[in-house]
Design a protein around this motif. Structure first.
Motif, PDB file in Angstrom:
ATOM      1  N   ALA A  18       0.835  -1.206   0.000  1.00 32.34           N
ATOM      2  CA  ALA A  18       0.000   0.000   0.000  1.00 32.34           C
ATOM      3  C   ALA A  18       0.871   1.257   0.000  1.00 32.34           C
ATOM      4  O   ALA A  18       0.586   2.229  -0.710  1.00 32.34           O
ATOM      5  N   TRP A  19       1.923   1.252   0.792  1.00 31.38           N
ATOM      6  CA  TRP A  19       2.835   2.399   0.843  1.00 31.38           C
ATOM      7  C   TRP A  19       3.439   2.661  -0.538  1.00 31.38           C
ATOM      8  O   TRP A  19       3.516   3.807  -0.995  1.00 31.38           O
ATOM      9  N   LEU A  20       3.836   1.608  -1.236  1.00 28.19           N
ATOM     10  CA  LEU A  20       4.399   1.778  -2.567  1.00 28.19           C
ATOM     11  C   LEU A  20       3.333   2.278  -3.549  1.00 28.19           C
ATOM     12  O   LEU A  20       3.589   3.188  -4.349  1.00 28.19           O
ATOM     13  N   LEU A  21       2.153   1.735  -3.480  1.00 25.08           N
ATOM     14  CA  LEU A  21       1.091   2.096  -4.421  1.00 25.08           C
ATOM     15  C   LEU A  21       0.592   3.525  -4.221  1.00 25.08           C
ATOM     16  O   LEU A  21       0.003   4.113  -5.132  1.00 25.08           O
TER      17      LEU A  21
ATOM     18  N   GLN B 181       1.048   6.689   7.053  1.00 31.40           N
ATOM     19  CA  GLN B 181       1.267   6.452   5.624  1.00 31.40           C
ATOM     20  C   GLN B 181       0.147   7.081   4.797  1.00 31.40           C
ATOM     21  O   GLN B 181       0.400   7.714   3.771  1.00 31.40           O
ATOM     22  N   PHE B 182      -1.079   6.901   5.252  1.00 35.19           N
ATOM     23  CA  PHE B 182      -2.241   7.475   4.579  1.00 35.19           C
ATOM     24  C   PHE B 182      -2.078   8.982   4.393  1.00 35.19           C
ATOM     25  O   PHE B 182      -2.433   9.550   3.352  1.00 35.19           O
ATOM     26  N   ALA B 183      -1.524   9.662   5.394  1.00 34.78           N
ATOM     27  CA  ALA B 183      -1.421  11.123   5.375  1.00 34.78           C
ATOM     28  C   ALA B 183      -0.364  11.634   4.411  1.00 34.78           C
ATOM     29  O   ALA B 183      -0.352  12.831   4.095  1.00 34.78           O
ATOM     30  N   SER B 184       0.517  10.768   3.928  1.00 33.26           N
ATOM     31  CA  SER B 184       1.653  11.218   3.132  1.00 33.26           C
ATOM     32  C   SER B 184       1.265  11.721   1.754  1.00 33.26           C
ATOM     33  O   SER B 184       2.040  12.431   1.111  1.00 33.26           O
ATOM     34  N   PHE B 185       0.088  11.337   1.284  1.00 38.30           N
ATOM     35  CA  PHE B 185      -0.377  11.777  -0.027  1.00 38.30           C
ATOM     36  C   PHE B 185      -1.804  12.291   0.116  1.00 38.30           C
ATOM     37  O   PHE B 185      -2.698  11.564   0.521  1.00 38.30           O
ATOM     38  N   ARG B 186      -1.978  13.542  -0.219  1.00 39.16           N
ATOM     39  CA  ARG B 186      -3.249  14.226  -0.018  1.00 39.16           C
ATOM     40  C   ARG B 186      -4.287  13.767  -1.044  1.00 39.16           C
ATOM     41  O   ARG B 186      -3.963  13.538  -2.213  1.00 39.16           O
ATOM     42  N   ALA B 187      -5.521  13.629  -0.606  1.00 43.06           N
ATOM     43  CA  ALA B 187      -6.632  13.313  -1.511  1.00 43.06           C
ATOM     44  C   ALA B 187      -7.901  13.950  -0.959  1.00 43.06           C
ATOM     45  O   ALA B 187      -8.017  14.204   0.245  1.00 43.06           O
TER      46      ALA B 187
ATOM     47  N   LEU C 215      -1.205  14.706  13.574  1.00 46.05           N
ATOM     48  CA  LEU C 215       0.024  15.036  12.866  1.00 46.05           C
ATOM     49  C   LEU C 215      -0.172  14.913  11.357  1.00 46.05           C
ATOM     50  O   LEU C 215       0.350  15.720  10.581  1.00 46.05           O
ATOM     51  N   GLY C 216      -0.928  13.895  10.942  1.00 46.20           N
ATOM     52  CA  GLY C 216      -1.184  13.723   9.517  1.00 46.20           C
ATOM     53  C   GLY C 216      -2.011  14.849   8.943  1.00 46.20           C
ATOM     54  O   GLY C 216      -1.729  15.368   7.853  1.00 46.20           O
TER      55      GLY C 216
END
Length: 823
Positions: free
Chosen positions: A215-218, A252-258, A283-284
């Motif tokens: 999931a982190w890679l994707l 991990q979820f927070a690392s890419f905004r959507a 924090l995220g």
């Protein structure tokens, strides 16, 4: 599995230490069930195939086999492989090989050499054939043959799994193919991307750690991000999982905004959730909002969580937005770090105090008035490395310490004295022996020397003598950032610094500009430059005479003379008087490097003399003078006659006339109506690459430094872009984003020999990209531009590396990534 491992002609590939023919052995070790063997394989992989983060053609060749290994649940190390893929994918653009760019660097996608005569390998699993006692050959079972069938040693070698025997046993180990590293980076990342179908299948793998690593890679690809975020949400919402596992998913979820992320963060912040989950969510959310603040209620919740149990903060996993620990926390939660600076866990407390340094956390947002008391409190810490880190952060805020907390000066002086600390236990004595603490304290005190009383200067000298007696060992060093200076010699050199309130000696300032790591004063380049600027503005004649004297004596004062050359480049054409001295130095008896630096400085000054000076307004003068006079005499654009005259100026054949007229128009309140009435014409301006150059002699801030001469390259296109970016909305008919990309293919500014591309804010880039209606294409265009900048950074055009870093931030903003490329 890996049947074609030995059909790759590994002997024709290379790595950091030569031929890659031993790579198959390392790959088999990496997936061995034996931890010792597995560690050896990974050591080879990182130290040789990815040495210091570099890319090689052998790195490219390993990717398909590692992807294949991911499909086998019996294989060890699948989590590590997925994490490596994420790291290598993110690093590739920094090496000039952005995988989003459709064309490979250099224009040719070179294939991996294949040895068609090599036999297929039929053993499964592949690690089962490895006999670690053999240095250059596998067991005969690699091809299903018994050793007694071998006729001679050469046949045994040919049956072995090691590529050395399977391809060209007589090959020269240095005869491997050399491939540009940017192409290797591009091919490696493209190879990783080709495995997306495998990674998507792994989201439902029975091993949740494998699924989460997938999931982190994707997350890194826009077309697979929804699936990855959905999986992470399901784990974060799973009450059956431990809080740390759920927090990992959130970070991990927070690392890419959507779109819609805020609702998830708010749900995880509810009081009924475990504290670790709530802290991770806060924090995220803050990371995605930065630089805007968290909602007050959410920030108060985070403060309450760490006040109730500070251990929760230290137990958060270092993943996602916290890959670098709390150093990676966004600036809008800086107040949390101040609360955590007294954390009971010494290791965590040390890292938090380090993060209060601007060197480690440039986004830190708390004021000096808030931060300095926290740092002063840490001076009483029982552990030397924590006290030293606090002093380093105070040293960065030296002026504020003297102005806001003068009573703290005596506590700073006390830190010069030799002092005993509790043993940390890791035998890294240099972090705890007090030498660096003394050095940082002295440096801080030098920066506020004009505020010191005679009694304080006397006590500093006394403390320095005691420190000098204590640190007699030649192996004791003082650390200033990344440089180390022998404590004994440095402390000796400081004794005379506090006799008077006189500012630092100029030759040290010049030396620091040239070689900050060699200056015994512990001065930083910014500090040296600030001192020279102050002298230049108060007594330029005396400063010029000092510089002239150093250049005359350059044989005896090599380092300061090089620094003089750097300083003179900040003056540009106003340093014409120094050309004779620089030429003498360039043609003198100094070493090649010093002569080259003098030659560079002289060349830059001569080039600055060739750049015309911007003309002054004159209604009866040249076209350039008339347009400037017209702008001064017309305050607004409301009058129809003025609009007609402006349009005529914008159609002038002179790039200078057009750029001056556009800069005037950009500040007019009614410019939106004017642009709306002439959309076709502004579309033409956005495609106009005409430019004019002027040399400007005045004080100017550049990269947080001050210079007194700059070369401006004013492009019609760039100024037109800035006019349109001032509008309430970007007209959809205008190709603003494409124009911004084209504008950044030419420099806009030259200072100190470095070129800078046009600077548009990240918000403007995102706005323009959204106006295209095609974020994917906009992102690819920017990636192509950034790859050009990365690959040209060392060229004769001397573009700043900061330009490529800034473009990376813009790309991340458009892509939705909120972690930097170093995280």
């Amino acid at each position: 599995m890996w049947e074609r491992l030995h059909q790759v002609d590994w002997a024709k590939l290379g790595h950091a230490y030569g031929s890659a023919q031993g790579t198959p052995r390392a790959l088999r070790q990496m997936i061995s069930p034996d931890p010792t063997v597995q560690n050896a394989g990974w050591e080879f992989f990182w130290g040789t195939l990815n040495h210091q983060g570099d890319y090689y053609n052998s790195t490219v060749a390993t990717i398909p086999f590692l992807i294949e290994a991911l499909e086998n649940p019996a294989i060890a190390g699948r989590v590590e492989i997925l994490h490596i893929f994420a790291s290598r994918w993110r690093d590739a653009p920094n090496y000039g090989g952005d995988p989003y760019v459709p064309t490979p660097p250099g224009g040719e996608d070179l294939p991996i050499p294949i040895n068609e005569d090599a036999e297929l390998w039929t053993c499964d699993p592949p690690y089962a054939v490895w006999d670690d006692s053999e240095a250059d050959a596998d067991s005969d079972a690699a091809d299903g043959a018994d050793s007694e069938d071998d006729e001679d040693s050469d046949e045994t070698a040919q049956d072995a799994g090691d590529r050395r025997e399977l391809s060209s046993g007589d090959a020269d180990e240095d005869a491997h193919e050399h491939r540009p590293m940017n192409l290797c980076a591009w091919q490696t990342a493209r190879g990783i991307e080709a495995g997306k179908p495998v990674y998507l299948q792994l989201l439902s793998d029975a091993d949740r750690q494998v699924a989460q690593a997938a999931a982190w890679l994707l997350l890194h690809w826009r077309d697979t991000r929804i699936a990855a975020k959905s999986a992470l949400v399901s784990w974060a919402d799973d009450d059956a999982l431990a809080p740390i596992d759920r927090a990992t998913a959130i970070l991990q979820f927070a690392s890419f905004r959507a779109e819609g992320d805020a609702a998830s963060f708010q749900r995880w912040l509810q009081p009924n959730q475990p504290p670790m989950l709530r802290l991770a969510a806060g924090l995220g959310w803050a990371k995605q909002l930065h630089p805007d603040p968290l909602p007050p209620d959410a920030m108060n919740d985070l403060l309450a969580i760490i006040d109730a149990d500070p251990q929760v903060a230290s137990q958060l996993p270092h993943v996602g937005i916290l890959q670098q620990g709390w150093w990676g926390a966004s600036g809008n939660v800086s107040v949390l770090r101040l609360r955590l600076a007294a954390h009971p866990d010494r290791e965590f407390r040390w890292r938090i105090v380090q993060s209060l340094s601007q060197r480690y956390s440039p986004e830190f947002m708390c004021s000096d008035a808030e931060t300095i008391p926290v740092l002063l409190a840490r001076l009483a810490d029982p552990f030397g490395r924590i006290v030293t880190s606090a002093m380093e952060a105070l040293c960065e805020r030296a002026t504020a310490v003297g102005d806001l907390f003068p009573d703290a000066i005596d506590r700073i002086i006390a830190c010069v004295e030799p002092r005993s600390f509790e043993d940390w236990g890791d035998r890294v004595s240099g972090l705890d022996n007090g030498a660096t603490l003394a050095g940082q304290a002295v440096t801080l005190l030098k920066r506020i020397r004009t505020q010191l009383t005679p009694d304080q200067r006397s006590r500093i000298q006394h403390s320095l003598r005691r420190a000098l007696e204590h640190f007699q060992d030649a192996n004791v060093y003082i650390s200033f950032g990344s440089m180390g200076i022998q404590a004994k010699s440095w402390l000796q050199s400081q004794l005379s610094e506090f006799h008077t309130t006189d500012p630092v000696r100029l030759h040290l300032c010049f030396e620091c500009l040239a070689f900050s790591h060699m200056v015994k004063s512990g001065m930083r380049p910014a500090e040296a430059l600030a001192e020279l600027i102050a002298r230049h503005e108060t007594d330029p004649v005396a400063l010029a005479e000092e510089a002239r004297t150093i250049l005359r004596k350059c044989t005896d004062q090599r380092n300061p003379a090089i620094g003089v050359g750097v300083w003179l480049m900040a003056l540009g054409r106003d340093a014409e008087w120094a050309l004779e001295h620089l030429d003498n130095m360039a043609n003198g008896t100094l070493d090649q490097y010093a002569r080259g630096r003098a030659r560079d400085a002289a060349q830059f000054i001569r080039e600055s003399l060739q750049v015309p000076v911007e003309p002054s307004p004159d209604p009866l003068g040249s076209p350039s003078q008339r347009i400037r006079a017209w702008c001064q005499s017309h305050p607004n654009l409301e009058d129809g006659i003025i609009q007609t005259e402006l349009l005529e100026f914008l159609k002038d054949s002179s790039a200078d006339v057009r750029t001056v007229a556009l800069r005037w128009a950009a500040n007019q309140p009614s410019i939106a109506d004017f642009v709306a009435g002439h959309l076709d014409f502004f579309g033409e301006l956005l495609q106009c690459g005409d430019s004019v150059e002027w040399g400007i002699s005045d004080r100017f801030e550049f990269d947080s430094k001050t210079v007194f001469w700059r070369r401006e390259i004013r492009s019609v296109r760039t100024v037109a872009i800035r006019v349109i970016l001032e509008l309430p909305e970007i007209p959809p008919e205008l190709p603003v984003f494409a124009a911004m990309v084209d504008a950044c293919r030419q420099p806009e500014l030259q200072v100190w020999g470095a070129f800078q591309i046009p600077q548009f804010s990240i918000a403007d880039w995102v706005w323009a990209a959204e106006a295209t209606g095609d974020l994917d294409s906009a992102e690819i265009d920017l990636r192509i531009l950034r790859q050009e900048r990365v690959n040209e950074a060392w060229s004769e055009r001397r573009y700043r590396f900061q330009d490529s870093h800034q473009l990376a931030k813009i790309i991340d903003a458009i892509n939705g990534c909120v972690i930097s490329h170093s995280e």
